[in-house]
Structures are given as C-alpha cells and as structure tokens.
Scaffold this motif. Structure first.
Motif, short mmCIF file in Angstrom:
data_model
loop_
_atom_site.label_atom_id
_atom_site.label_comp_id
_atom_site.label_asym_id
_atom_site.label_seq_id
_atom_site.Cartn_x
_atom_site.Cartn_y
_atom_site.Cartn_z
N ASN A 145 0.33 -1.15 -0.07
CA ASN A 145 0.13 -0.36 -0.45
C ASN A 145 1.01 1.14 -0.31
OD1 ASN A 145 -3.32 -0.90 0.28
ND2 ASN A 145 -1.72 -2.57 1.94
N LYS A 146 1.37 1.15 -0.60
CA LYS A 146 2.87 2.26 -1.03
C LYS A 146 2.26 3.46 -1.34
CE LYS A 146 6.83 -0.99 -2.57
NZ LYS A 146 7.26 -1.03 -3.49
N SER A 147 1.05 3.86 -1.99
CA SER A 147 0.68 5.00 -2.08
C SER A 147 -0.32 5.47 -0.96
CB SER A 147 -0.46 4.83 -3.40
OG SER A 147 -1.81 4.33 -3.19
N LYS A 148 -0.67 5.24 -0.20
CA LYS A 148 -1.49 4.75 0.65
C LYS A 148 -0.67 6.17 2.15
CE LYS A 148 -5.22 3.47 -0.53
NZ LYS A 148 -6.78 4.23 -0.99
N LYS A 149 -1.22 7.14 2.76
CA LYS A 149 -0.45 7.55 4.06
C LYS A 149 -0.93 6.69 5.46
CE LYS A 149 -0.97 12.16 5.02
NZ LYS A 149 -1.78 13.32 5.36
N ILE A 150 -0.08 5.89 5.79
CA ILE A 150 -0.20 4.74 7.03
C ILE A 150 0.74 5.09 8.01
CG2 ILE A 150 0.10 2.44 7.14
CD1 ILE A 150 0.45 1.94 4.29
N GLY A 151 -0.65 5.30 9.47
CA GLY A 151 0.19 5.18 10.52
C GLY A 151 0.34 4.11 11.07
N VAL A 152 1.30 3.69 11.87
CA VAL A 152 1.98 2.24 12.84
C VAL A 152 1.59 2.22 14.18
CG1 VAL A 152 3.39 0.45 12.99
CG2 VAL A 152 3.15 1.54 10.56
N LEU A 153 0.87 1.16 14.53
CA LEU A 153 0.60 0.89 15.51
C LEU A 153 1.11 -0.09 16.26
CD1 LEU A 153 -0.99 2.14 18.61
CD2 LEU A 153 -2.58 0.74 17.41
N LYS A 154 1.82 -0.32 17.30
CA LYS A 154 3.11 -1.71 17.06
C LYS A 154 3.25 -1.34 18.76
CE LYS A 154 7.03 -3.29 15.58
NZ LYS A 154 6.73 -4.78 15.08
N PHE A 155 3.74 -2.80 19.03
CA PHE A 155 3.50 -3.20 20.32
C PHE A 155 5.44 -2.60 20.83
CE2 PHE A 155 4.18 -6.95 23.25
CZ PHE A 155 3.98 -6.32 24.95
N GLU B 170 3.57 4.81 16.19
CA GLU B 170 3.65 4.57 17.43
C GLU B 170 3.83 3.58 18.22
OE1 GLU B 170 3.00 6.98 19.77
OE2 GLU B 170 2.41 8.53 18.12
N ILE B 171 5.08 3.25 19.26
CA ILE B 171 5.66 2.40 19.96
C ILE B 171 4.50 2.54 21.40
CG2 ILE B 171 6.95 0.76 20.37
CD1 ILE B 171 8.88 1.60 18.49
N LEU B 172 3.99 1.44 21.28
CA LEU B 172 3.49 1.69 22.54
C LEU B 172 4.44 1.20 24.10
CD1 LEU B 172 -0.66 0.54 22.15
CD2 LEU B 172 0.27 3.08 22.04
N SER B 173 4.96 0.17 23.97
CA SER B 173 5.89 -0.41 25.03
C SER B 173 7.22 -0.56 25.08
CB SER B 173 5.59 -1.65 26.04
OG SER B 173 6.20 -1.71 26.99
N ILE B 174 8.32 0.11 24.19
CA ILE B 174 9.40 0.08 24.42
C ILE B 174 9.76 -1.21 24.96
CG2 ILE B 174 11.99 0.89 24.03
CD1 ILE B 174 10.95 3.32 23.59
N SER B 175 9.89 -1.36 26.01
CA SER B 175 10.39 -2.38 26.92
C SER B 175 9.68 -4.03 26.94
CB SER B 175 10.60 -2.35 28.47
OG SER B 175 9.20 -2.07 29.16
N ASP C 214 6.05 -3.75 28.07
CA ASP C 214 5.32 -4.42 29.55
C ASP C 214 4.06 -3.91 28.54
OD1 ASP C 214 3.60 -4.07 30.71
OD2 ASP C 214 5.58 -2.93 32.48
N LEU C 215 2.77 -5.06 28.48
CA LEU C 215 1.55 -5.01 28.32
C LEU C 215 0.86 -4.30 29.02
CD1 LEU C 215 0.71 -8.67 27.65
CD2 LEU C 215 0.74 -7.57 25.55
N LYS C 216 1.14 -4.21 30.45
CA LYS C 216 0.35 -3.26 31.02
C LYS C 216 0.48 -1.74 30.70
CE LYS C 216 -0.85 -2.11 36.30
NZ LYS C 216 -1.18 -2.46 36.88
N GLU C 217 1.89 -1.30 30.29
CA GLU C 217 2.21 0.37 29.61
C GLU C 217 1.34 0.12 28.61
OE1 GLU C 217 5.41 2.52 27.79
OE2 GLU C 217 6.06 0.59 28.38
N ALA C 218 1.69 -1.02 27.31
CA ALA C 218 0.97 -1.22 26.26
C ALA C 218 -0.95 -0.69 26.69
CB ALA C 218 1.31 -1.98 25.72
N ALA C 219 -1.40 -1.72 27.15
CA ALA C 219 -2.63 -1.23 27.13
C ALA C 219 -2.90 0.53 27.72
CB ALA C 219 -3.40 -1.87 28.23
N SER C 220 -1.87 1.05 28.82
CA SER C 220 -2.19 2.11 29.51
C SER C 220 -2.24 3.42 28.25
CB SER C 220 -1.76 2.27 30.88
OG SER C 220 -0.15 2.27 30.41
N LYS C 221 -1.62 2.86 27.43
CA LYS C 221 -0.95 3.65 26.33
C LYS C 221 -2.41 3.69 24.72
CE LYS C 221 3.64 4.88 27.67
NZ LYS C 221 4.93 4.57 26.69
#
Length: 318
Positions: free
Chosen positions: A242-252, A265-270, A272-279
């Motif tokens: 989908n190279k022609s699209k403006k894509i935002g990525v949500l990653k663990f 956007e990376i929800l938890s560099i470490s 941590d699922l609790k941190e990811a859920a909070s964000k």
C-alpha cells in the motif's frame, strides 16, 4: 461550552440538579449521572447516541453501598470484590427493584464497580446516590483517557469535565457475571483473565452479543477511530503493498523492516503489556488526528492484557 475543572463541588451541584458530567476513573473517563434520575440517564444515552438496550455500569463509593443496588452477592463475586475493589472490575449481579430498568438495558441484573480514582471516590462519598457512568465518548468511538479527549467530543453538549489527569489503566473494566452459579466473563478489560482465574478458577468467556448484551462492550463494533483501520500479523508486507497510502502504524514493541509509512507509535519499548494497555486509547486518538489514510495495528501476544488489547483492536476494525 464545556468547562474542565478539578472543583468537586461544581460536579456535585450539577449532579444534584440531575445534569450529567464527565468524571475520571483509573480505566477511562465516564459520562456520569444519578442512577435514580430518568432525566440524567436519558441525557447520558442521548449525548452518547447509545442504544437503550445497552446497559450502563453503576459506580459506588464502597462495598457497604452494594446492598442498595444488588439483591444477591455470590461467594465468587465476594472473592473477586475482595481481590480487586476498588479497581477495574465490574460485577453483574441481580438488581434491587429500585434500580431503574433504563440503567440496566431492561435486564434484571446490574453492573457495579468501585472505581479506583481518588477524585471520583471523593465525589461518590459526597453524593446521596450512586452514579451510572459509561465511557465519555460518542457511541462506537475511541474511549477517552484524558479530559481533553472528552472536551473534543462534547464541547457544546456537556457542562463539566472533572479533571483527574491521565487514566492510569487506559482500558475499560473487566466485566464478570454469573450464570447458574458459574462465573462468566462478558468483557475483557484492565484485569486479565489469568488474574481473575487465580482467584476463582476457570471462567467461561461470552463477550459477544449484538441484540441483548448482558454488559457494555459486547457489540461487534466499538472503540473505533474515524480513520480506516487494519489489525494484522504482518505489518511490513501490508505497508509494502500500500505504498501510495498515508499509513500510521500502531506497534507493541520493536522496529519495522520498512520505512514506507507516515507515522509510527510504539506502545511499550520494553514490551510491557500493562504499559501498552495504558497507552492504547491515547495513541489511537493521536493517530486518528493525523489525517492518515490508514491505521495499521500489529496483533498483540494473546496472553494477559494482550487479550484485552486485541479485543479492543478487533472491535475497532469492524
């Protein structure tokens, strides 16, 4: 014009006048009204554009108040309350006859919890009635985890948001009900299945219903951004296709093997699922504001709070 304020007395005044205000909890901000006021409850449904068959959760200040709203308190429910109240657990219990059917979606049961937020606990202790408080967002949209999310939704329809900072857990409460004395999980939430089962043993999951939900959050589409969204195991391949699209990525966690995206956007560099859920919701709000063509989310590990995050993302893409 909505006002954001930390003055509890203003919220008390409005609630005593049968109006509706937004309140903070440790899960998400709620749209609160007196459970005994049909005027207030109807305004909640109207403001949210929520169908009347979808029940609301009643918030109480202490376990002593439970006898005012529920006529039974099963042993397993008592064990869960002892373990998780105040906190992100809602129990579905047989309701007292004085609880209006409009609160319970016409059912003979009521969802109850004690929120774990100092401001809202203080508010509840100063009121003569419990509060019904579904999430403070329009029906099906992303739940709010800050006062400014609420303001963005209801600038001209609510009088007050009670300021309570960012919600620390960031996703809704886990909902447990009882059928034939067996515990049933109706909504995955901020307390994991594994933590529930440590207290009462194996539980059955029934978290989908389109017509007569026993609890909030059971409908197929919910928690959704305006931007088209995908939930995938392989983000890299999708982006390349989908190279022609403006894509935002949500990653663990971790990195991508491609640079062909607009924003990540990376929800938890470490990891941590609790941190990811909070964000989760605050990050979805951010991505939804960036005028993207697509948001693509990585499927999370299906353990612990990863199950709850996947549940929210699956309902967001319907």
């Amino acid at each position: 014009m909505i006002q954001i304020s930390s003055d509890i007395s203003k919220a008390i005044e409005l609630l005593n006048r049968e109006d509706v205000v937004a309140i903070p909890t440790e899960t998400v901000y709620g749209l609160a009204g007196n459970i005994y006021s049909e005027k207030a409850i109807r305004k909640i449904f109207q403001v949210k554009q929520r169908p009347l068959f979808n029940p609301l959760i009643v918030h109480i200040a202490s376990i002593d108040q439970l006898e005012k709203v529920a006529r039974e308190f099963p042993i397993k429910a008592q064990k869960l309350a002892e373990a998780f109240w105040p906190g992100s657990l809602t129990l579905i219990l047989p309701k007292k006859s004085n609880i209006p059917l409009i609160v319970t979606g016409g059912k003979d049961t009521v969802g109850v919890r004690i929120p774990n937020h100092p401001i809202t606990l203080s508010l509840l202790k100063q009121l003569s009635f419990p509060l019904a408080a579904p999430s403070a967002n329009p029906y099906n949209r992303i739940s709010p985890t800050s006062s400014y999310h609420v303001k963005g939704y209801f600038e001209n329809t609510l009088p007050l948001v009670l300021e309570g900072g960012e919600c620390k857990n960031g996703i809704e409460s886990t909902i447990i009900g009882f059928e034939n004395n067996e515990a049933i999980l109706y909504r995955l939430g901020a307390i994991s299945v594994e933590d529930i089962e440590k207290i009462i043993g194996k539980i059955q999951i029934k978290n989908k219903s389109e017509t007569t939900p026993n609890a909030p959050g059971m409908l197929a589409k919910h928690y959704a951004p305006k931007t088209k969204m995908y939930l995938l195991n392989d983000i890299d391949e999708f982006i390349e296709n989908n190279k022609s699209k403006k894509i935002g990525v949500l990653k663990f966690k971790g990195e991508l093997n491609t640079t062909r995206f607009e924003h990540i956007e990376i929800l938890s560099i470490s990891g941590d699922l609790k941190e990811a859920a909070s964000k989760l919701y605050s990050t979805l709000h951010k991505l939804d504001s960036l005028n993207l063509d697509i948001i693509v989310a990585e499927r999370f590990p299906n353990v612990g709070l990863g199950k709850s995050i996947n549940d929210r993302l699956e309902r967001a893409i319907k």
